[in-house]
Design a protein around this motif. Structure first.
Motif, short mmCIF file in Angstrom:
data_model
loop_
_atom_site.label_atom_id
_atom_site.label_comp_id
_atom_site.label_asym_id
_atom_site.label_seq_id
_atom_site.Cartn_x
_atom_site.Cartn_y
_atom_site.Cartn_z
N LEU A 132 0.68 6.45 -4.10
CA LEU A 132 0.22 5.26 -3.38
C LEU A 132 -1.21 4.88 -3.75
N LYS A 133 -2.00 5.89 -4.18
CA LYS A 133 -3.40 5.61 -4.52
C LYS A 133 -3.52 4.76 -5.77
N SER A 134 -2.55 4.87 -6.66
CA SER A 134 -2.59 4.10 -7.90
C SER A 134 -1.79 2.80 -7.80
N ALA A 135 -1.14 2.58 -6.68
CA ALA A 135 -0.35 1.36 -6.50
C ALA A 135 -1.26 0.15 -6.26
N ASP A 136 -0.81 -1.00 -6.67
CA ASP A 136 -1.55 -2.24 -6.47
C ASP A 136 -1.23 -2.77 -5.07
N PRO A 137 -2.22 -2.79 -4.16
CA PRO A 137 -1.95 -3.23 -2.79
C PRO A 137 -1.37 -4.64 -2.70
N LYS A 138 -1.70 -5.49 -3.68
CA LYS A 138 -1.20 -6.86 -3.65
C LYS A 138 0.26 -6.95 -4.08
N ARG A 139 0.74 -5.93 -4.78
CA ARG A 139 2.11 -5.96 -5.29
C ARG A 139 3.03 -4.98 -4.56
N LEU A 140 2.46 -4.13 -3.71
CA LEU A 140 3.26 -3.15 -2.98
C LEU A 140 4.04 -3.85 -1.86
N ARG A 141 5.33 -3.54 -1.74
CA ARG A 141 6.14 -4.20 -0.72
C ARG A 141 7.17 -3.23 -0.16
N GLY A 142 7.55 -3.48 1.06
CA GLY A 142 8.60 -2.69 1.69
C GLY A 142 9.95 -3.37 1.50
N LEU A 167 9.36 1.89 -0.51
CA LEU A 167 8.22 1.12 -0.98
C LEU A 167 8.39 0.86 -2.47
N MET A 168 8.18 -0.38 -2.87
CA MET A 168 8.38 -0.77 -4.26
C MET A 168 7.14 -1.52 -4.77
N GLN A 169 6.89 -1.41 -6.07
CA GLN A 169 5.91 -2.24 -6.75
C GLN A 169 6.65 -2.97 -7.85
N GLU A 170 6.85 -4.28 -7.65
CA GLU A 170 7.78 -5.04 -8.49
C GLU A 170 9.16 -4.40 -8.36
N THR A 203 -4.19 8.41 7.58
CA THR A 203 -3.48 9.37 6.73
C THR A 203 -3.83 9.22 5.25
N GLY A 204 -4.48 8.12 4.89
CA GLY A 204 -4.73 7.85 3.49
C GLY A 204 -3.51 7.33 2.77
N GLY A 205 -2.45 7.03 3.53
CA GLY A 205 -1.22 6.52 2.95
C GLY A 205 -0.96 5.10 3.38
N TRP A 206 0.33 4.76 3.48
CA TRP A 206 0.73 3.42 3.88
C TRP A 206 1.75 3.50 5.01
N ARG A 207 1.83 2.42 5.76
CA ARG A 207 2.78 2.33 6.87
C ARG A 207 3.73 1.16 6.62
N LEU A 208 5.02 1.45 6.77
CA LEU A 208 6.06 0.43 6.67
C LEU A 208 6.73 0.32 8.03
N SER A 209 6.74 -0.89 8.58
CA SER A 209 7.39 -1.11 9.87
C SER A 209 8.34 -2.29 9.76
N SER A 254 8.09 5.07 -3.63
CA SER A 254 8.41 6.12 -2.66
C SER A 254 9.86 6.56 -2.82
N GLU A 255 10.17 7.66 -2.15
CA GLU A 255 11.57 8.05 -1.99
C GLU A 255 12.28 7.02 -1.13
N VAL A 256 13.59 7.18 -0.98
CA VAL A 256 14.39 6.25 -0.16
C VAL A 256 14.63 6.89 1.21
N TRP A 257 14.19 6.21 2.24
CA TRP A 257 14.41 6.65 3.63
C TRP A 257 15.77 6.12 4.07
N VAL A 258 16.62 7.00 4.58
CA VAL A 258 17.95 6.60 5.04
C VAL A 258 18.14 7.08 6.47
N TYR A 259 18.83 6.28 7.27
CA TYR A 259 18.97 6.62 8.69
C TYR A 259 20.23 5.97 9.24
#
Length: 339
Positions: free
Chosen positions: A270-280, A322-325, A300-306, A330-335
């Motif tokens: 996440l530290k190397s990801a582009d904040p403008k291109r990061l999307r949930g 979480l995707m960049q383009e 946490t130094g990370g990101w939050r997806l809601s 990130s891994e895939v959260w399944v529920y």
């Protein structure tokens, strides 16, 4: 056939098993037992110990060779041969069992001073298609069985990701020191599914979580079926990948018409990801997802997806990442959400 291990600095938590038969089936589970053990006397400077075991049950017998290496992560190399007496249609390989009472994703009707109580908080899967999945555990109202179909899985395990005392506030139990258990198949295991069984419980003294690999075809009677795999008892997956991972899942009501999900992700990726291109990216079968928000989490130094899920009358399968383009960050959260 239950057995446990710990790594350096940890306490006993979840258990592995030699073999699972008919776990979660309506006709009732069969519990094989280890009947005998043989221990090879190690050399004075040995860093491992070899234990042979004989397993017996009404439906099958099996032989095992465990090569055990303790350390920062304690490793069991397992060689097993199963000899079914009947066709085993519901055999569970590399089975493990744990306890999940409640956590931030599942606190309904819980009156307890502790924020969370569990030996494991999620199921991690590296499947044969190259996906990394994370399925938070749940204490359901009714028996719940989830199957993740796969071909030649790379690994799976019940993990204890939350390692902060503040998440539990339990001085006696020290849940933050419970180990994770990662099973790594050696060789190709073919078609089958990683099966997760979640059993309702009203007390933390009961192991209510089971997980195992179930071959697609039955293990035929009067044959020999051999498998080799590695069990890693320790703080984490032995070879984590660069993908960010979800460290916390929070779920709550958002008014009368929606449920809000709040996922925290951490990791160097996440530290190397582009904040403008990061999307949930969030999807759900036959349900409406709205208000997807992705933002940094300075705590946490990370990101939050809601995101919010519309009120539904039937169970809903949800996937999020979480995707960049078009590149996964990130891994895939399944529920599986049940109303």
């Amino acid at each position: 056939s239950y057995f446990r291990a710990v790594a350096k600095g940890q306490l006993y938590g979840l258990s592995a098993r030699g073999l699972a038969i008919n776990t979660g089936e309506a006709k009732g589970e069969e519990f094989p037992s280890f009947k005998a053990f043989w221990i090879e006397k190690p050399a004075a400077d040995a860093k491992s110990i070899v234990v042979h075991a004989l397993l017996d049950s009404e439906s099958a017998a099996a032989a095992y060779r465990f090569t055990i290496r303790p350390g920062e992560t304690t490793v069991f190399d397992v060689e097993m041969a199963i000899y079914p007496r009947v066709n085993l249609e519901h055999a569970g390989l590399a089975p493990m069992t744990s306890m999940f009472f409640f956590g931030p994703n599942d606190r309904k009707d819980v009156e307890d001073f502790r924020p969370s109580v569990h030996d494991s908080d999620g199921l991690a899967i590296f499947n044969g298609r190259g996906e990394e999945l994370w399925r938070p555990l749940h204490n359901p109202k009714d028996l719940q069985i989830s199957s993740f179909a796969d071909l030649n899985p790379r690994g799976f395990g019940l993990m204890q990701r939350q390692k902060d005392f503040s998440a539990y506030q339990d001085i006696e139990s020290s849940f933050e020191r419970r180990p994770s258990l990662w099973a790594e198949p050696i060789g190709d295991w073919g078609e089958g599914s990683i099966t997760l069984v979640e059993i309702p419980t009203k007390e933390e003294i009961h192991d209510n979580i089971a997980c195992f690999w179930q071959p697609k075809t039955a293990l035929q009677a009067k044959g020999e079926h051999t498998y080799t795999y590695r069990l890693n008892w320790g703080p984490d997956i032995p070879k984590p990948t660069p993908l960010a991972r979800f460290s916390r899942t929070g779920i709550g009501a958002r008014g009368d018409n929606a449920t809000i999900f709040v996922l925290d992700a951490i990791g160097d990726r996440l530290k190397s990801a582009d904040p403008k291109r990061l999307r949930g990216v969030v999807s759900a079968e036959k349900a409406k997802i709205q208000n997807i928000v992705t933002q940094p989490n300075p705590a946490t130094g990370g990101w939050r997806l809601s995101f919010e899920l519309s009120k539904e009358k039937n169970p809903v399968e949800i996937r999020a990442s979480l995707m960049q383009e078009n590149e996964p960050v990130s891994e895939v959260w399944v529920y599986q959400w049940k109303p």
